[in-house]
Design a protein around this motif. Sequence first.
Motif, PDB file in Angstrom:
ATOM      1  N   CYS A 109       0.854  -1.181   0.000  1.00  0.00           N
ATOM      2  CA  CYS A 109       0.000   0.000   0.000  1.00  0.00           C
ATOM      3  C   CYS A 109       0.889   1.228   0.000  1.00  0.00           C
ATOM      4  CB  CYS A 109      -0.885   0.014   1.240  1.00  0.00           C
ATOM      5  SG  CYS A 109      -2.002  -1.376   1.332  1.00  0.00           S
ATOM      6  N   ALA A 110       0.444   2.262  -0.678  1.00  0.00           N
ATOM      7  CA  ALA A 110       1.229   3.491  -0.740  1.00  0.00           C
ATOM      8  C   ALA A 110       1.210   4.203   0.606  1.00  0.00           C
ATOM      9  CB  ALA A 110       0.689   4.398  -1.833  1.00  0.00           C
ATOM     10  N   ILE A 111       2.374   4.675   0.999  1.00  0.00           N
ATOM     11  CA  ILE A 111       2.540   5.452   2.216  1.00  0.00           C
ATOM     12  C   ILE A 111       2.923   6.854   1.791  1.00  0.00           C
ATOM     13  CG2 ILE A 111       3.825   5.654   4.379  1.00  0.00           C
ATOM     14  CD1 ILE A 111       4.482   2.621   4.005  1.00  0.00           C
ATOM     15  N   GLN A 112       2.411   7.860   2.455  1.00  0.00           N
ATOM     16  CA  GLN A 112       2.730   9.234   2.086  1.00  0.00           C
ATOM     17  C   GLN A 112       3.819   9.783   2.987  1.00  0.00           C
ATOM     18  OE1 GLN A 112      -0.838  11.550   1.934  1.00  0.00           O
ATOM     19  NE2 GLN A 112      -1.707  10.329   0.301  1.00  0.00           N
ATOM     20  N   GLY A 113       4.613  10.675   2.414  1.00  0.00           N
ATOM     21  CA  GLY A 113       5.682  11.307   3.169  1.00  0.00           C
ATOM     22  C   GLY A 113       6.302  12.408   2.336  1.00  0.00           C
ATOM     23  N   THR A 114       7.501  12.810   2.700  1.00  0.00           N
ATOM     24  CA  THR A 114       8.223  13.827   1.946  1.00  0.00           C
ATOM     25  C   THR A 114       9.599  13.299   1.585  1.00  0.00           C
ATOM     26  OG1 THR A 114       9.077  14.843   3.970  1.00  0.00           O
ATOM     27  CG2 THR A 114       7.031  15.755   3.064  1.00  0.00           C
ATOM     28  N   ARG A 127      17.948  -0.234  11.749  1.00  0.00           N
ATOM     29  CA  ARG A 127      18.609  -0.899  10.615  1.00  0.00           C
ATOM     30  C   ARG A 127      17.742  -1.898   9.852  1.00  0.00           C
ATOM     31  NH1 ARG A 127      24.260   0.037  10.665  1.00  0.00           N
ATOM     32  NH2 ARG A 127      24.547  -1.585   9.105  1.00  0.00           N
ATOM     33  N   THR A 128      16.496  -2.094  10.239  1.00  0.00           N
ATOM     34  CA  THR A 128      15.678  -3.066   9.507  1.00  0.00           C
ATOM     35  C   THR A 128      15.358  -2.599   8.090  1.00  0.00           C
ATOM     36  OG1 THR A 128      13.605  -2.177  10.377  1.00  0.00           O
ATOM     37  CG2 THR A 128      14.621  -3.994  11.608  1.00  0.00           C
ATOM     38  N   ALA A 129      15.562  -1.317   7.797  1.00  0.00           N
ATOM     39  CA  ALA A 129      15.302  -0.794   6.457  1.00  0.00           C
ATOM     40  C   ALA A 129      16.430  -1.109   5.477  1.00  0.00           C
ATOM     41  CB  ALA A 129      15.083   0.713   6.511  1.00  0.00           C
ATOM     42  N   ARG A 144       9.399   1.830  -4.057  1.00  0.00           N
ATOM     43  CA  ARG A 144       8.992   2.517  -5.284  1.00  0.00           C
ATOM     44  C   ARG A 144       8.434   3.873  -4.858  1.00  0.00           C
ATOM     45  NH1 ARG A 144       6.368  -0.846  -9.653  1.00  0.00           N
ATOM     46  NH2 ARG A 144       8.575  -1.098 -10.043  1.00  0.00           N
ATOM     47  N   VAL A 145       9.003   4.953  -5.403  1.00  0.00           N
ATOM     48  CA  VAL A 145       8.691   6.309  -4.971  1.00  0.00           C
ATOM     49  C   VAL A 145       8.111   7.102  -6.133  1.00  0.00           C
ATOM     50  CG1 VAL A 145       9.622   8.404  -3.922  1.00  0.00           C
ATOM     51  CG2 VAL A 145      10.632   6.189  -3.349  1.00  0.00           C
ATOM     52  N   ARG A 146       7.079   7.891  -5.824  1.00  0.00           N
ATOM     53  CA  ARG A 146       6.433   8.755  -6.815  1.00  0.00           C
ATOM     54  C   ARG A 146       6.163  10.111  -6.190  1.00  0.00           C
ATOM     55  NH1 ARG A 146       1.159  10.220  -8.368  1.00  0.00           N
ATOM     56  NH2 ARG A 146       0.256   9.080  -6.638  1.00  0.00           N
ATOM     57  N   CYS A 147       6.501  11.176  -6.914  1.00  0.00           N
ATOM     58  CA  CYS A 147       6.235  12.537  -6.455  1.00  0.00           C
ATOM     59  C   CYS A 147       4.753  12.845  -6.645  1.00  0.00           C
ATOM     60  CB  CYS A 147       7.085  13.521  -7.258  1.00  0.00           C
ATOM     61  SG  CYS A 147       6.763  15.256  -6.874  1.00  0.00           S
ATOM     62  N   GLU A 167       4.548   9.472  -2.519  1.00  0.00           N
ATOM     63  CA  GLU A 167       3.935   8.220  -2.111  1.00  0.00           C
ATOM     64  C   GLU A 167       4.996   7.162  -2.363  1.00  0.00           C
ATOM     65  OE1 GLU A 167      -0.802   8.806  -3.100  1.00  0.00           O
ATOM     66  OE2 GLU A 167       0.412   7.510  -4.382  1.00  0.00           O
ATOM     67  N   TYR A 168       5.121   6.209  -1.448  1.00  0.00           N
ATOM     68  CA  TYR A 168       6.092   5.156  -1.656  1.00  0.00           C
ATOM     69  C   TYR A 168       5.528   3.832  -1.167  1.00  0.00           C
ATOM     70  CZ  TYR A 168       7.302   5.852   3.282  1.00  0.00           C
ATOM     71  OH  TYR A 168       7.274   5.970   4.654  1.00  0.00           O
ATOM     72  N   ASN A 169       5.977   2.776  -1.802  1.00  0.00           N
ATOM     73  CA  ASN A 169       5.600   1.414  -1.432  1.00  0.00           C
ATOM     74  C   ASN A 169       6.839   0.670  -1.003  1.00  0.00           C
ATOM     75  OD1 ASN A 169       2.891   1.681  -2.234  1.00  0.00           O
ATOM     76  ND2 ASN A 169       3.452   1.349  -4.347  1.00  0.00           N
ATOM     77  N   GLN A 170       6.700  -0.100   0.033  1.00  0.00           N
ATOM     78  CA  GLN A 170       7.841  -0.900   0.491  1.00  0.00           C
ATOM     79  C   GLN A 170       7.715  -2.313  -0.020  1.00  0.00           C
ATOM     80  OE1 GLN A 170       7.851  -0.506   4.742  1.00  0.00           O
ATOM     81  NE2 GLN A 170       8.589   1.575   4.648  1.00  0.00           N
TER      82      GLN A 170
END
Length: 119
Positions: free
Chosen positions: A13-18, A53-55, A61-64, A116-119
């Motif tokens: 699911c897409a997560i929002q951020g900057t 460090r789990t990241a 996948r990132v989209r402006c 928006e980004y998906n992990q």
Amino acid sequence: MVGIVICLASVVCAIQGTATYYNPPYYPLACIPNQRNGDFKVARASDGLWNNRTACGRRNRVRCTAANNLFPRPYIGATVDVTIVDYCSKCNGTINLSRDAFSIIANLEAGNIWIEYNQ
């Protein structure tokens, strides 16, 4: 409720951020120390993403979606897949993209964008 069901049925699911960007060199790296990463589509994770460090190595996948300032129409309309390779202790955003990755999705002059980004 329908949105939640659709989101749960999909893999991500897409997560929002900057997002902001940083300039080369893209090393040293917290996730792969003493090694230069030949792929310049990389990112540094902020506190919220880093999670002790789990990241490390996680692909996103990132989209402006919009500018986070008064810059008009910052986005290019593309997405970019980045790998988290480092921690960003003083990020000005959720994710700090390499300059190369940021330029694929947004105008560099925008500097700080909503994503928006998906992990």
